[in-house]
Structures are given as C-alpha cells and as structure tokens.
Design an enzyme around this catalytic site. Structure first.
Site, mmCIF file in Angstrom:
data_model
loop_
_atom_site.group_PDB
_atom_site.id
_atom_site.type_symbol
_atom_site.label_atom_id
_atom_site.label_comp_id
_atom_site.label_asym_id
_atom_site.label_seq_id
_atom_site.Cartn_x
_atom_site.Cartn_y
_atom_site.Cartn_z
ATOM 1 N N LYS A 187 3.650 -6.889 4.176
ATOM 2 C CA LYS A 187 3.385 -5.495 3.825
ATOM 3 C C LYS A 187 2.936 -4.786 5.099
ATOM 4 O O LYS A 187 2.432 -5.407 6.038
ATOM 5 C CB LYS A 187 2.331 -5.343 2.734
ATOM 6 C CG LYS A 187 0.911 -5.689 3.073
ATOM 7 C CD LYS A 187 0.087 -4.720 3.903
ATOM 8 C CE LYS A 187 0.223 -3.301 3.431
ATOM 9 N NZ LYS A 187 -0.614 -2.428 4.340
ATOM 10 N N SER B 114 -7.483 10.883 0.825
ATOM 11 C CA SER B 114 -8.021 11.957 -0.041
ATOM 12 C C SER B 114 -7.264 12.015 -1.353
ATOM 13 O O SER B 114 -6.545 11.102 -1.699
ATOM 14 C CB SER B 114 -7.969 13.295 0.691
ATOM 15 O OG SER B 114 -6.708 13.495 1.280
ATOM 16 N N ASN C 72 -0.226 10.425 6.403
ATOM 17 C CA ASN C 72 -1.452 9.951 7.019
ATOM 18 C C ASN C 72 -2.584 10.961 6.971
ATOM 19 O O ASN C 72 -3.735 10.615 7.209
ATOM 20 C CB ASN C 72 -1.171 9.472 8.434
ATOM 21 C CG ASN C 72 -0.432 8.155 8.402
ATOM 22 O OD1 ASN C 72 -0.968 7.168 7.934
ATOM 23 N ND2 ASN C 72 0.811 8.163 8.847
ATOM 24 N N THR D 122 0.874 -1.186 0.000
ATOM 25 C CA THR D 122 0.000 0.000 0.000
ATOM 26 C C THR D 122 0.907 1.230 0.000
ATOM 27 O O THR D 122 1.352 1.655 -1.053
ATOM 28 C CB THR D 122 -0.962 0.007 1.207
ATOM 29 O OG1 THR D 122 -0.223 -0.138 2.408
ATOM 30 C CG2 THR D 122 -1.984 -1.106 1.086
ATOM 31 N N THR E 19 -1.924 -3.286 10.851
ATOM 32 C CA THR E 19 -1.907 -3.153 9.375
ATOM 33 C C THR E 19 -0.807 -3.877 8.703
ATOM 34 O O THR E 19 -0.053 -3.350 7.889
ATOM 35 C CB THR E 19 -1.793 -1.744 8.846
ATOM 36 O OG1 THR E 19 -2.818 -0.986 9.363
ATOM 37 C CG2 THR E 19 -1.921 -1.703 7.314
ATOM 38 N N GLU F 291 5.973 4.471 7.570
ATOM 39 C CA GLU F 291 5.561 5.718 6.919
ATOM 40 C C GLU F 291 6.307 6.940 7.444
ATOM 41 O O GLU F 291 6.177 7.319 8.600
ATOM 42 C CB GLU F 291 4.061 5.932 7.130
ATOM 43 C CG GLU F 291 3.226 5.053 6.213
ATOM 44 C CD GLU F 291 1.749 5.056 6.578
ATOM 45 O OE1 GLU F 291 1.397 5.662 7.597
ATOM 46 O OE2 GLU F 291 0.972 4.448 5.832
#
Lengths: 383, 383
Positions: free
Chosen positions: B168, B383, B378, B146, B179, B259
């Site tokens: 992942k 969006s 994040n 992702t 996640t 991230e």
C-alpha cells in the site's frame, strides 16, 4: 524608491519586443560615478545560464558600470549562439555608454532552452540607453518582471548615504537565490572587496533563506553597485546591517508574490545545536510538499513537520521536539499537545516555530504553501 | 495471488472501526511454518513511528510468525501511550496465535499525531485472528489501503516455490520506502541472514528508486516472511532476482496509483560516472516541482530537467548532456535539438532519458507528475 534613489545612478526600462505581450522587458541600470565599483553573487546551480557565465568573469575586477537585464528569455542551454548573444548585449551597452564591455554585467530571465532574438535585444539596448534617467528606477523594476504580479523595490536611507534595490522572482526561489534577479545600488564609497564581503553577508541571511519551491534557477544573480556619489565611507558593519535589512525587505516581497501562494510561511527554528542545523531543518520543512499542501488546506498537520525534520542530519531527538503554529503549541516532546483545531490557518501569514531543544542556535526560513494555482502557473508557463 | 499464494501462510482483513468509513482497516498475515523466518527493512526517516520502533527490535532474531497491519492511524508522535498501543497489539496477536509477542511485527499507516483507539484495535485483532484463511490474501491487501484506489498484489512462481506480496502507499513515496507498507511471503526455505541480504538487495533497486513526492514517511516497512513450506532451498541469486522482479512489479503498481498523478514518469539516467551519480540525478529530477508541474501540463520543458541536474553533485558537464522525452531528443550537448512540439505528452507514460556522457553507469527512478489532484488530496487528507 528603487535603484535610482541613491545618488550617482540612472536607469530605464523599455519594451524590446522579447515578451510577446509588448510589456517592458529590458532594463538598464548605470552607475554615473565617481566610483564604478561592484560585486555580485550568483546561482549555486552548476548548470549556469550564459549571462551568469559572462557576469561571473566580468565582475572579477570589481569594476562595474552597468547592469543590463532582460525578461522574455533565460538564454540558458542555448549553446555557443546564446553566449554570443550575451556578449553582443554587453558590447552594445558598452558602446552606448562609452565604456568597456568587461564593465557591463548581464542578467536574463524567462524560458530556458530558447534563443533570444538578438536584433530585438540590440534595438532594445539602444532604446534603453537613450531612455536612461535619474528617475528611471521604477521602469527598470517593471521591465524585469516575469510571472511577478507587482514590481519589487526598496530603499534604506542613512546619514548622507542610501541603498536602493529592485528584485524579480516569483517561483524557483530556493537555496542560493533561485530565479531571482536583484540589483542593489548605493552612493556610499566602498571598495570592491568591501562590497563583495558585505553582499555575501547580507544575502546569506536573506535571499539564501527564502525557499519557495526548492528549485534552484540557472540564472540567479544579485548585483551591488556603488557609485561613491555621496562621498561618505560608512562603517562597514553599519552598511552591512542596512544592506541586510534591505535584502530582507525584498526577500519578503518575493515571498508575498510567489507563484500561486495563498500562505506566507515563516519557519523559525530555535534550540538548534548550530545555525547550519537550524537552516537544514527549516529548509527541509520548507520543501516538504505534504506540509505545504496541508497549509494550503488550512490543516495544521504538524506530523508532516516532524516527518520532514526526521529526514535531516541535524542534531535532535524527535521525541523532544516542540512545534507551534501561530502561537498554539500543537506538539510537545514529540506528542500531541493543544488540539489542532485551536490553530487558525485562515490568515495569510503562518508562523511556524520549531524548538529542537538541543542548543541555542536559530534560523528563519521563508516559504509558501503549495497550491492549485502554483500547479496551474507552472504547468502553463511555457505553453 | 498475494501473500497467501506461497504455501504455509494464512491471512485476513477485517474492519476494526479505525476508519470512520467502516472499510477494512486491519490485516493479519501469519506464517504457519514449518519455518517462521523473517527479515524487514524500515524507513530511513529518523522520526520513526511506534510500530517501527517495535518491529525493528522484534525482527532482530530473524524469527517472525506474524505481521499485523492497520490503516486508519500511523501511531506516530503519540508518546508513551502510543508505544503501549503497539505493544498491546503485538501481545494480542501473540495470544491469539499462541506465540511470543517478540515474533509479531506491527505496521501502521494513516494520520500522524493521533492516538489509535486501543479497544477497537484489540477487538479487531481478535476478529482478524478468527478470520485467518489460506485464501485471505486479497482481504489483507484491501485492509491496508489508505488513499490507494486499488489494492496492490503480485506473485512470482518458480520451480516448486513462489513469492507473494502486497503493498500500500499512494503518496509520500520517497527515498527509502516512504509511506509504504509491504508484506512479502515465500515458501522457500531460507535462513534469516539470507532473507535479510536478499531483501536489502531487492529493495535497493525497486522501492528505493520510487520517488513520488520526495517525502519520506515515518512508517515505512517492507517485511519478508519465509515459511519453508515448499521444502526447497533455491539458489540465492535466483531467489534475489525473483524477489527484485516482484518488488519492481509492486513499485510500478504504487507509481501507477500515486495520489492525483496523471503521468507515470520513468527517468532513466545513463552514461553516469557511477550508479550513485545516476541515482542522485534521477532523484533530483523526480523531486523538481517545476519539472513535475510541466509534465502535468503536457509541456516538454527540458530546461527544468537540466536545472534539476545542475543542483546535484554528480559528475557531468551541463553542456554535454542529452535529454530525450518519449524517444525525441529535445536537448543535445546542453542545447536545443529536436523542436519540443515533436514530443507528445498526452499518453500517461513518459520515458525520460538523460545521458550524462561521463561514464557507463545507469539507474532508473520512477516518479509522477505534480497535479491539481495531488494538491487537493493532500490538502484535504486530515480534515
């Protein structure tokens, strides 16, 4: 306004040179009586700063004449030398006022793990004692600021008596009072045990439900002083209600000035099996970094709300929960309801409503979003 | 490398059009036997996605032929329609492979609260089944990405048998597997109950000790498939040790790609009264936003470490704790030791050592710093 609004108090704020900027950094609040009653609540963090260790003992007898507060250093994890600095500060205030050091509470805020400059502190105390004034509340409120951008003060007035307050804290606002220093004053005539009970009731539903970043400070302290100068003994429920209003007002001011925040988020949890469940759910959402960054990005990502609820032990069925944002129900029975683009997150205020549909208890938690500015301010704080 | 390294497996990764970018988004891993044994562990989040609800039931009999995984949507909080999509996916795989749907596990990752496009998913399954190959592991590893910037694969080889894996997950890595989707394959010949036991032991000290941002996902799943194709029954302790090494390797890859992270932080807690205490302390520090932002700012702010420890229920005395960063002991017995400017935080790796001095247990937690890029990624994710 502020701590000198009620009768029977003087206050001051001076620059002791603890802040390199030369800004006000030492505040003194003194009860001139006739009573010198007090109560205080302290951080729940088990790693307590030296001023907390001192004040916890000093408040036990319910007699409090003064509170001395410094910014520019937390005096936490500074060893025996640090505790001696706190002790010396209380002694200096006591000598200046002609009282016992055991009637002086001490609060500190700033960086952890650095010694305070004791000489500057002693001179500052002398200057603060000399500057005490019946209108000194605003100076005191400015002297306790750290990364706060504005001083926080409030007052409630009732029939013949009042309560004033000042607060600082713009980060680390979490469970039980994080990085928050608050002084509350009243001219009502109440006994120490009454003050203790009313203070615990009022803080439980105000400061304890403000959770800016989930981090609990080592230095939080909320002190309530009662001078009895109004000569009035208010009904205790009425007093508690007024005190809770005042605390809620200050808590909202703290939320509005939280480090780097771009949204003020009010999380109202209803339909809970118990108030504890409602608080646990609200706090879990308030601490979810993914939800908080989504709000910063004006993204009504309600899935992150449900994921946060799922980590709690509260009674609920994830496939019965409703979630609304600013009045738009985006999730009903754990499934998509109104389209998320109907939610407008551009205003600073976000009302998040969570209905667990398992009971009738509720609670409201206040928090902020997680922003670039939060990261910036907190990465640069000590350097 | 990857899941097709052990004998008895095929895999594929295709683009089903679930990701608007057109990137690979559907992976299939198939055990060709002779055994089709499997075990899986799932998220601790009580709000479980539809593929978790399906897979939890499908794995109970220990018979697993295939795992199908999609990125481009979590299929969580999507109601009855969402569950039917998961069910239909398993049925489609079963039909393509000529097995029972109950032997097919399903994993999904992506945005919560949006329906997956079932038609695209069905066509994707057909394409993935057609593309199955003995060297399909790398494609499968890419199809589950992702916000990951690189695919994560690993393999350990022992005498005649091996274990392969892909993972992942680049955010929401917390407590129990957040996640994170992981598929592990082995050609060792082990019974379902043995696989279950060894998988739990290996994940407890690897994935369960990776805590990127404290957020637990609704979709985490770690699946272990055993084909038995090597014909070898390894010693179970030896197998568990090899599996734990593999899981630790994948966990470190996840940490390295978390991230927006700019530091990989290894928190080693020693001198604890129990392993649980050590884990609680490490996790509390790993979740402290103030500590994590300080690291981002290359600021060795050890006071925030102690403040985080103070919020735990672990046995310790805050005024006995030692803290070292990259080998420099900045805090000794809860007071300043070496000057903080001796700590160099410019390297990407930070070794944080906490000695509680209350016992002999220890644990290591992996985490990241909290950065501008984390906030950016994040806040922009959906969006």
């Amino acid at each position: 306004m502020s701590v000198t609004d009620p009768k029977g108090f003087t206050a001051s704020g001076v620059s002791a040179g603890l802040k390199t900027s030369g800004a006000l950094d030492l505040a003194l609040v003194v009860s001139t009586g006739p009573r010198r009653h007090g109560a205080a609540v302290f951080t729940s963090n088990r790693a307590k700063a030296n001023p907390i260790l001192w004040s916890e003992r000093a408040v036990v007898d319910g007699q409090v004449t003064a509170v001395v507060l410094n910014s520019g250093g937390a005096n936490c994890f500074t060893g025996a030398q640090g505790f001696q600095t706190t002790h010396a500060t209380a002694e200096a205030v006591a000598e200046a006022l002609g009282v016992s050091a055991g009637d002086v509470l001490v609060c500190s805020t700033g960086l952890i793990g650095e010694q305070l400059d004791r000489d500057r502190l002693m001179s500052g105390v002398e200057a603060a004692a000399a500057a005490l004034a019946a209108d000194g509340g605003p100076d005191a409120a400015r002297a306790i600021m750290t990364t706060d951008t504005v001083p926080k003060t409030a007052v409630v007035r009732r029939d013949g008596w009042s309560i004033g307050g000042m607060a600082k804290g713009a980060g680390m606002l979490a469970p039980a009072l994080a990085t928050m220093l608050v002084v509350l004053t009243t001219d009502a005539d109440l006994e120490p045990a009454e003050l203790d009970a009313t203070l615990r009731r009022a803080t439980r539903v105000s400061f304890d439900r403000l959770d800016s970043d989930g981090c609990t400070s080592t230095n939080d302290q909320v002190t309530l002083l009662a001078s009895g100068a109004s000569g009035i003994r208010p009904d205790l429920d009425e007093f508690t209600s007024a005190l809770a209003d005042l605390c809620q007002d200050l808590a909202r001011q703290l939320m509005a000035d939280a480090e780097g925040a771009s949204h003020e988020i009010t999380i109202r949890v209803v339909g809970a099996a118990s108030e504890d469940d409602a608080v646990e759910v609200g706090r879990s959402v308030a601490r979810n970094n993914l939800f908080k960054t989504a709000v910063f990005g004006n993204d009504p990502n309600w899935g992150r709300v449900l994921a946060a609820i799922g980590t709690t032990s509260a009674a609920f069925d994830p496939y019965r929960v409703d979630v609304s944002m600013n009045g738009v129900r985006v999730c009903s029975d754990g499934a998509p309801d109104r389209p998320r683009d109907e939610v407008d997150l551009t205003p600073r205020a976000l009302d998040l409503l969570i209905d667990l549909k398992t009971g009738s208890a509720e609670a409201t938690i206040l928090t902020n979003d997680l922003t670039h500015d939060y990261v910036h301010e907190n990465s640069a704080y000590s350097s």
